[in-house]
Design an enzyme around this catalytic site. Sequence first.
Site, PDB file in Angstrom:
ATOM      1  N   ASP A   1       0.861  -1.191   0.000  1.00 34.28           N
ATOM      2  CA  ASP A   1       0.000   0.000   0.000  1.00 34.28           C
ATOM      3  C   ASP A   1       0.891   1.233   0.000  1.00 34.28           C
ATOM      4  OD1 ASP A   1      -2.309   1.774   0.373  1.00 34.28           O
ATOM      5  OD2 ASP A   1      -3.348  -0.066   0.928  1.00 34.28           O
TER       6      ASP A   1
ATOM      7  N   HIS B   1      -2.889   3.006  -4.841  1.00 36.70           N
ATOM      8  CA  HIS B   1      -2.248   2.628  -3.573  1.00 36.70           C
ATOM      9  C   HIS B   1      -0.818   2.152  -3.811  1.00 36.70           C
ATOM     10  CE1 HIS B   1      -5.606   3.187  -0.812  1.00 36.70           C
ATOM     11  NE2 HIS B   1      -6.401   2.693  -1.734  1.00 36.70           N
TER      12      HIS B   1
ATOM     13  N   GLU C   1      -9.805   2.576  -5.311  1.00 36.65           N
ATOM     14  CA  GLU C   1      -9.361   3.935  -5.022  1.00 36.65           C
ATOM     15  C   GLU C   1      -8.155   4.368  -5.860  1.00 36.65           C
ATOM     16  OE1 GLU C   1     -10.844   4.344  -0.430  1.00 36.65           O
ATOM     17  OE2 GLU C   1      -8.908   3.390  -0.732  1.00 36.65           O
TER      18      GLU C   1
ATOM     19  N   TYR D   1     -16.416  -4.504   7.978  1.00 37.85           N
ATOM     20  CA  TYR D   1     -15.189  -3.739   8.170  1.00 37.85           C
ATOM     21  C   TYR D   1     -14.838  -3.693   9.659  1.00 37.85           C
ATOM     22  CZ  TYR D   1     -13.734  -2.297   3.555  1.00 37.85           C
ATOM     23  OH  TYR D   1     -13.214  -2.301   2.290  1.00 37.85           O
TER      24      TYR D   1
HETATM   25  C1  ACM Z   1     -11.039  -0.492   0.473  1.00 38.05           C
HETATM   26  O1  ACM Z   1     -11.528  -0.462   1.614  1.00 38.05           O
HETATM   27  N1  ACM Z   1     -10.433   0.573  -0.029  1.00 38.05           N
HETATM   28  C2  ACM Z   1     -11.106  -1.673  -0.357  1.00 38.05           C
END
Ligand code: ACM
Length: 765
Positions: free
Chosen positions: A181, A255, A319, A410
């Site tokens: 990342d 990322h 993203e 999450y």
């Molecule tokens: C993510 O939570 N950006 C996959």
Amino acid sequence: MLLTLLTACNLSGPRETELAVIPLPADVTVEQGGFDLPKVWSVSLPVGEEAERVFRYLNQRLPQGMLTLAGEVTATLTLLPCDSLPDEAYRLEVSKQGIRITSNPSGAGWFYGVQTLLQLLPAGTTSGTLPLVQISDAPRFPYRGAMMDVARNFLPKEEVLKFIDAMATYKLNKLHLHLTDDQGWRIEIKRYPRLIEVGSNRLRTQLGHSDYYYPRRYDDKAQSGYYTQEELREMVAYAADRFITVIPEVEMPGHASAALAAYPQLSCGLGKEYVVRDYFDVFDEVYCPKEETFHFLEGVLDEVMDIFPSHYIHIGGDECPKKAWKKCAHCQALMQCEGLADEEALQSWFVHRMECYVVSHGRDIIGWDEILEGGLAPHATVMSWRGEAGGIEAARQHHNVIMTPGHSCYFDFYQQEPVDAPMAIKGYLPIDSVYAYNPLPSQLTPEEQRYIIGVQANIWGEYIQTPAYFEYMAFPRLLAISEVQWTAPERKDFTDFARRLDAHFPRLEASGIAACRDFYQPRMEGVWNAKQQQFEVHLSALCPDVEIRYALGDSLLTDSSPLYRSPIALTEEAPIYAALFRKGKQLGDLRCRRFAVNKATGRPYRCTPAPGWEHLHPGTGLTDGWRATPRDMRHWVSFYQDTVRIELDLQQTQELHRITLATLWRPWNTIWPARQVSVALSTAEAGSNEPAGGNESANFTEVAILQPQYDFTLTEGTRFPITISFPPQQARFVRLTLLGGGNVPQGWFDEGKLPELAIDEIELF
Ligand code: ACM
Ligand code: ZN
């Protein structure tokens, strides 16, 4: 039919619950009596590597010398093959003669039978008497995952192995390792040594939450960490011995800051400096889709696929801002040459190309749901994280889907009420919310639902700095998701789960896992009872077989404090303490709340314009008795306009002399505090039943106007309280007129923009 009925009777009986197996098996029959475990277990195995693998595992789990291999006749435990059982299904029978576990020869069933067996043993012992049971079990979903983000904050190999052990206990079978990342590259790639030399190190890390400090603050502590290929192979083997596949994720095209810091030539250039990022955000620096980049990524994936035998290779895809591609001459020329309409199509082209490479090696890709944009690559499996919409769309396109929506999966969200918890990213996802999740959306036909191959918990690591904190975030929520993944929905019942969960805390503790213990604290909710016209505090517990005791104001909470039986009426603000007790012993920590109880509490109001968002208690959030805090956005009521009018109806004429409220400052979120607040009162005739704000003829008289001064040198998101006093007077209607923060001042994030105005808890005295 008779058999089903008999089974059903047994299912609902208390005996099954006493077994405390998590995840709950499909079919359990408990009989009278027990099997006395011998000191030494003789084990009979069928021929084959998988049975031996299970034996080796059990041998590690039990005290040394407890297992011996034996002939079939004398065996304590017999593993039996049965070709007709589906993969991962098993039968576990405990009779007076011994224990038998049946699986097909692929072996996962034996392993899961062993897990169930281990949970039948009393916690911390290997002796005693096993209940006589017949269990027939199989999972709901073939993909039962958890993701560890070791890129944001590195976690030692030992923590990964410990987590693999816990996953095995709860029958999860996919460990998704988020290895790269912006803030770190964690996998040794021999062909590209700078990925580790440069990409695994950062000089410092932001302090606090990304949204808090302006300007950002840093810890000035260098951090580094990566896994050698040898260590990763060790993890893969360790997981394989537990029937867990490790799925590596290498993020692209976004990322990518850590990789670009090591190899800036893979970017679009544009004069940027590429660094391993020291704060958490979505960054514009992404891979440029040029031949050199593909050569690099293919080289990386060669080594990744060599280390990880997983069929799935996760290539990220989330993203990815398109700013650099829009400015890059190469990217624009490529789009023209390939006939790509926009940058989304370019991302799709990028992912297609990488998928071709992965597929040519006999593997398949997983990508986050953004890979739908611009068109899905033909074989891609989609991980749906921005809710379920991406998963639904992919299933309709007949692509496999793994559900991992933020709202349910999450585990970087708060697991306790944020006021009680250490810092997390946002939200509130307690264990009962995780448990309630059903990953098969009703919008899909049964045929389409078949593309949902499973569910995954994502434990993102931005705020997870230590193994203990990782465990606090993961547990016990992992146990809840295991039941979402494994157990048929008609078998799920939170009350029953809670009973079994209670029995698992000592097991987690014995494994050295630092689970969150919110389960052992009462929930406290303040509720306006319109019928009784009073504010009430409701106490409840997820944990079974407990008494809730409470104390108000200055009194101390003890085991003889009042027992909670019904809602507690509060007529004014006072601290309220509560804890759970079982057999006179306090189970968890004390919980304390202060509710704002005053003349405005529970009173209706009307906002003009209507709030932009109001997450909790819509329509009543400003007078719900709960003062919002900066880290918990759910309690604020927010407006996008510069002028806001709020009219409250106190429903009776009363004497008033003071009003308080708070206004939020979160500069990173473009939320600025009110620059002016004015108060006007109206005395309506007695008996007037005009609703708040509907009383246009009410004669409001302005009684106070304030332009608050704020200390913006605090540089932290802040709740600014405002108090306005005025000469005492009678009123039934109160009108507040607020002016927002005004355009964001120069030098701040989003300068010149009209900010949001977020306020909470209007209190009247
Ligand atoms: C993510 O939570 N950006 C996959
Ligand atoms: Zn480019």
